[in-house]
Design a protein around this motif. Sequence first.
Motif, mmCIF file in Angstrom:
data_model
loop_
_atom_site.group_PDB
_atom_site.id
_atom_site.type_symbol
_atom_site.label_atom_id
_atom_site.label_comp_id
_atom_site.label_asym_id
_atom_site.label_seq_id
_atom_site.Cartn_x
_atom_site.Cartn_y
_atom_site.Cartn_z
ATOM 1 N N LYS A 77 6.164 -22.559 72.001
ATOM 2 C CA LYS A 77 5.445 -21.524 71.595
ATOM 3 C C LYS A 77 4.807 -20.819 72.863
ATOM 4 O O LYS A 77 4.367 -19.645 72.942
ATOM 5 N N LYS A 78 4.974 -21.536 74.211
ATOM 6 C CA LYS A 78 4.243 -21.259 75.386
ATOM 7 C C LYS A 78 2.822 -21.115 75.209
ATOM 8 O O LYS A 78 2.113 -20.160 75.846
ATOM 9 N N ILE A 79 2.170 -21.899 74.618
ATOM 10 C CA ILE A 79 0.707 -21.659 74.208
ATOM 11 C C ILE A 79 0.124 -23.172 74.746
ATOM 12 O O ILE A 79 0.496 -24.219 74.267
ATOM 13 N N PRO A 80 -0.667 -23.014 75.700
ATOM 14 C CA PRO A 80 -1.565 -24.100 76.179
ATOM 15 C C PRO A 80 -2.262 -24.909 75.218
ATOM 16 O O PRO A 80 -2.816 -24.265 74.236
ATOM 17 N N ASN A 110 -9.416 -16.413 73.531
ATOM 18 C CA ASN A 110 -9.256 -16.653 71.939
ATOM 19 C C ASN A 110 -8.853 -18.170 72.101
ATOM 20 O O ASN A 110 -7.623 -18.604 72.428
ATOM 21 N N ILE A 111 -9.530 -19.068 71.479
ATOM 22 C CA ILE A 111 -9.380 -20.434 71.369
ATOM 23 C C ILE A 111 -9.163 -21.109 69.843
ATOM 24 O O ILE A 111 -10.005 -20.697 69.124
ATOM 25 N N VAL A 124 -6.318 -26.491 81.254
ATOM 26 C CA VAL A 124 -4.641 -26.267 80.836
ATOM 27 C C VAL A 124 -4.438 -24.856 80.861
ATOM 28 O O VAL A 124 -3.478 -24.396 80.858
ATOM 29 N N ILE A 125 -5.679 -23.897 80.750
ATOM 30 C CA ILE A 125 -5.449 -22.344 80.784
ATOM 31 C C ILE A 125 -5.105 -22.155 82.273
ATOM 32 O O ILE A 125 -4.123 -21.215 82.526
ATOM 33 N N ASP A 163 -5.229 -17.892 73.525
ATOM 34 C CA ASP A 163 -4.929 -18.432 75.081
ATOM 35 C C ASP A 163 -4.780 -19.709 75.112
ATOM 36 O O ASP A 163 -4.443 -20.237 75.847
ATOM 37 N N CYS A 164 -5.315 -20.518 73.987
ATOM 38 C CA CYS A 164 -5.183 -22.058 74.063
ATOM 39 C C CYS A 164 -5.536 -22.337 72.942
ATOM 40 O O CYS A 164 -6.370 -22.114 71.923
ATOM 41 N N ILE A 165 -4.938 -23.871 72.784
ATOM 42 C CA ILE A 165 -5.301 -24.629 71.407
ATOM 43 C C ILE A 165 -6.169 -25.823 71.796
ATOM 44 O O ILE A 165 -5.834 -26.476 72.633
ATOM 45 N N PHE A 166 -7.096 -26.208 71.206
ATOM 46 C CA PHE A 166 -7.978 -27.436 71.527
ATOM 47 C C PHE A 166 -7.760 -28.268 70.323
ATOM 48 O O PHE A 166 -7.950 -28.085 69.102
ATOM 49 N N ASN A 167 -7.087 -29.454 70.711
ATOM 50 C CA ASN A 167 -6.501 -30.440 69.867
ATOM 51 C C ASN A 167 -7.705 -31.411 69.374
ATOM 52 O O ASN A 167 -7.962 -32.171 70.101
#
Length: 326
Positions: free
Chosen positions: A101-104, A8-9, A324-325, A78-82
């Motif tokens: 938040k410990k989210i990459p 989930n991105i 980053v994951i 699972d990850c945030i795309f900035n």
Amino acid sequence: MNDNNLKNIGIIMGGYSHEYEISLKSGMVVYKTLKEHYNCYRILIKEKNWSLIDENENLNEIDIKSFQVINYPNLIFDCIFNAIHGTPGEDGKIQKYFSNKKIPITGSNSVQSELTFDKVKCLNFLSSKGIRVAQSMSLLKTNKVNYKEIEEKVGFPCFVKASNSGSSFGVYKVYNRDEMVSCLNSAFEVDNKVLIESYIDGREFSIGVISFNGKNTVLPITEIITSNDFFDYEAKYEGKAQEITPAKISTKLESKLNFLSKDIYELLGLRGFSRSEFIVNSNGIYYLETNTVPGLTSESILPQQAKCANIDLKDLFINAVEEVIN
């Protein structure tokens, strides 16, 4: 339908700055490119409210404290795309938030983002490392302006730049003292710290450096030739500039620019995408600034450079997520 086997991105876009609309375009490019490879969610970040845009274009509220989507309580990212240009995506604030938040999150971390976004701090840091920069001085909104000192130290023409801003918002080319008064006032509307920088006549180059497949890679160089007075917002986004990629330059200059841009990327401790700007004349190469969340629209320079290097957007974006994951 979401695939439980896919990650989930969350693609964050919007933000609190003048670059809001550009960020929405960048975010949509990322979303369309990655949605075949991950469960992708568009996340709209505004100053007072955050929301998830679903497939029917409905806004679903996000609790900012917990980063939980109210209507989807079991959704875990699972990850945030900035894809936020300007604040809070490029100045370290959003990186700090997701780190807590410990989210990459893709790209550089909060310390590096904060440093590069502040033009004054970044120039001072790189200048101390031996990187050649223009003669400059900084002013706070609360300072009394000494126009004589500006004229003696920086001279005319010069640039007035809001220290914390992107996409050439709050940037003005100033030819005399009268213009300085109004341009300083305008720049102070964008940020309470302003950089005043000598104008350097020369050729302008933009160089993307990215971390890709485990190594720092310099992308083909772009020369910017604008019919405007400088590479301002209109030139960047409304087609008032020629962007020549790869730049028609000598092998010697190409080698120097490649080495310098990679050196700056590593001195700043960056990760993911970056784009640095330089002016070159007979005196040498002058560093201007670095963007850590460069534009990702079809008009943007970094995607043009990646294409020239035979790196397609899909591979570029997947790499940004996976580095980053993993």
